[in-house]
Design an enzyme around this catalytic site. Structure first.
Site, mmCIF file in Angstrom:
data_model
loop_
_atom_site.group_PDB
_atom_site.id
_atom_site.type_symbol
_atom_site.label_atom_id
_atom_site.label_comp_id
_atom_site.label_asym_id
_atom_site.label_seq_id
_atom_site.Cartn_x
_atom_site.Cartn_y
_atom_site.Cartn_z
ATOM 1 N N ASP A 17 5.001 6.461 -5.374
ATOM 2 C CA ASP A 17 5.335 7.892 -5.318
ATOM 3 C C ASP A 17 4.157 8.742 -5.799
ATOM 4 O OD1 ASP A 17 6.902 10.090 -4.842
ATOM 5 O OD2 ASP A 17 8.053 9.928 -6.700
ATOM 6 N N ASN A 65 13.281 9.249 4.030
ATOM 7 C CA ASN A 65 12.009 9.924 4.378
ATOM 8 C C ASN A 65 12.057 10.536 5.773
ATOM 9 O OD1 ASN A 65 9.804 7.514 2.713
ATOM 10 N ND2 ASN A 65 10.722 9.378 1.916
HETATM 11 C C1 FPP Z 1 5.837 9.000 -1.782
HETATM 12 O O1 FPP Z 1 5.001 10.088 -1.960
HETATM 13 C C2 FPP Z 1 5.331 8.169 -0.730
HETATM 14 C C3 FPP Z 1 5.890 8.039 0.496
HETATM 15 C C4 FPP Z 1 7.090 8.760 0.907
HETATM 16 C C5 FPP Z 1 5.315 7.188 1.502
HETATM 17 C C6 FPP Z 1 4.459 6.102 1.002
HETATM 18 C C7 FPP Z 1 3.778 5.585 2.177
HETATM 19 C C8 FPP Z 1 2.560 5.112 2.222
HETATM 20 C C9 FPP Z 1 1.682 4.958 1.044
HETATM 21 C C10 FPP Z 1 2.000 4.734 3.558
HETATM 22 C C11 FPP Z 1 2.661 3.565 4.174
HETATM 23 C C12 FPP Z 1 1.840 3.130 5.285
HETATM 24 C C13 FPP Z 1 1.638 1.869 5.653
HETATM 25 C C14 FPP Z 1 0.574 1.594 6.640
HETATM 26 C C15 FPP Z 1 2.432 0.743 5.119
HETATM 27 P P1 FPP Z 1 5.593 11.533 -1.813
HETATM 28 O O2 FPP Z 1 5.203 12.064 -0.485
HETATM 29 O O3 FPP Z 1 7.065 11.534 -2.061
HETATM 30 O O4 FPP Z 1 4.825 12.278 -2.953
HETATM 31 P P2 FPP Z 1 5.335 13.511 -3.805
HETATM 32 O O5 FPP Z 1 6.502 13.023 -4.609
HETATM 33 O O6 FPP Z 1 4.149 13.832 -4.618
HETATM 34 O O7 FPP Z 1 5.697 14.572 -2.810
#
Ligand code: FPP
Length: 229
Positions: A17, A65
């Site tokens: 996250d 998501n």
């Molecule tokens: C949370 O950060 C992360 C996600 C929703 C997605 C995580 C995905 C990846 C790292 C990429 C996956 C790709 C592959 C190729 C496997 P957030 O967007 O919720 O962050 P925030 O809480 O700061 O908004």
């Protein structure tokens, strides 16, 4: 499935996250944070595999998501399309086997094809596992497993566990969540019954080897009783 009590975790789950906030802090679009997040996967997972962890489960894309704005969902799917093979290449070269947990039928057929290719690169049942949870929801996994178990007439713990995506993998000993929130957010709900939880304020793209090593050290000091005395 309970794993043996050991000072090293056999299976760790990671809730990656903080990508969006990492980008926002730098006045970049959120997708730049996801790109940085993907770059961070191979070094962190390599470090865990080198330490001797048998399985690393990464929460890469939750069912929820999909409710994000369409352009963010599209760019996450595009990242999977473009980065999944390069991201896993080094891990597979190190001997790891990649698998996926989740409702993969949601993804476009080319992305499903990439997932199948990556899975078929190494099918050694004794290899260390990198399990990528993708369009994954812990509740949906449990409901799906119960339905199949019921169809097979075996609604026992074994009958249900057999239908989980993670069948055959010991339950996670550790679950790490980066980004400051302290919750599981529908990740491995069945399997996390006795997982040791680790939270850090570090945003996923900044999370690295030194923090992971410190968590492994703390894990070794925790007393795990699995409900016993
Ligand atoms: C949370 O950060 C992360 C996600 C929703 C997605 C995580 C995905 C990846 C790292 C990429 C996956 C790709 C592959 C190729 C496997 P957030 O967007 O919720 O962050 P925030 O809480 O700061 O908004």
């Amino acid at each position: 499935m309970r794993s043996d009590v050991k000072s090293k975790p056999g299976h760790i789950g990671i809730i990656m996250d903080g990508n969006g906030r990492w980008a926002t802090k730098r006045l970049l679009p959120r997708v730049a944070g996801h790109r940085a997040g993907v770059k961070n996967i191979t070094p962190v997972v390599s470090c865990a595999l080198e330490y001797g962890v048998g399985c690393v489960t990464l929460f890469a894309f939750s069912t929820e998501n999909k409710e994000r704005p369409k352009d963010e969902v599209d760019s996450l799917i595009d990242l999977i399309r473009k980065r999944l093979k390069p991201m896993t290449r080094e891990l597979i070269e190190r001997g790891a086997r990649v698998m996926f947990s989740g409702a993969r039928e949601y993804f476009p057929s080319d992305v499903q094809g990439i997932m199948a290719d990556v899975e078929n690169e190494n099918t050694d049942p004794n290899a260390q596992i990198v399990n990528i949870a993708i369009n994954y929801s812990g509740r949906s996994e449990i409901i799906r497993a119960c339905k199949i178990a019921a169809e097979k007439g075996d609604i026992s713990a074994n009958g249900i566990e057999r239908e989980l995506y993670t069948y055959g993998i010991p339950d996670p000993d550790m679950i790490i969540r980066t980004g400051g929130e302290k919750r599981l957010s529908n990740f491995l709900l069945y399997q996390a019954a006795y997982s040791e939880l680790f939270f850090t304020d570090t945003l996923w793209p900044d999370f690295g080897e030194s923090e992971l090593s410190a968590m492994f050290e703390e894990y070794a000091t925790r007393s795990r009783r699995f409900g016993r005395v």
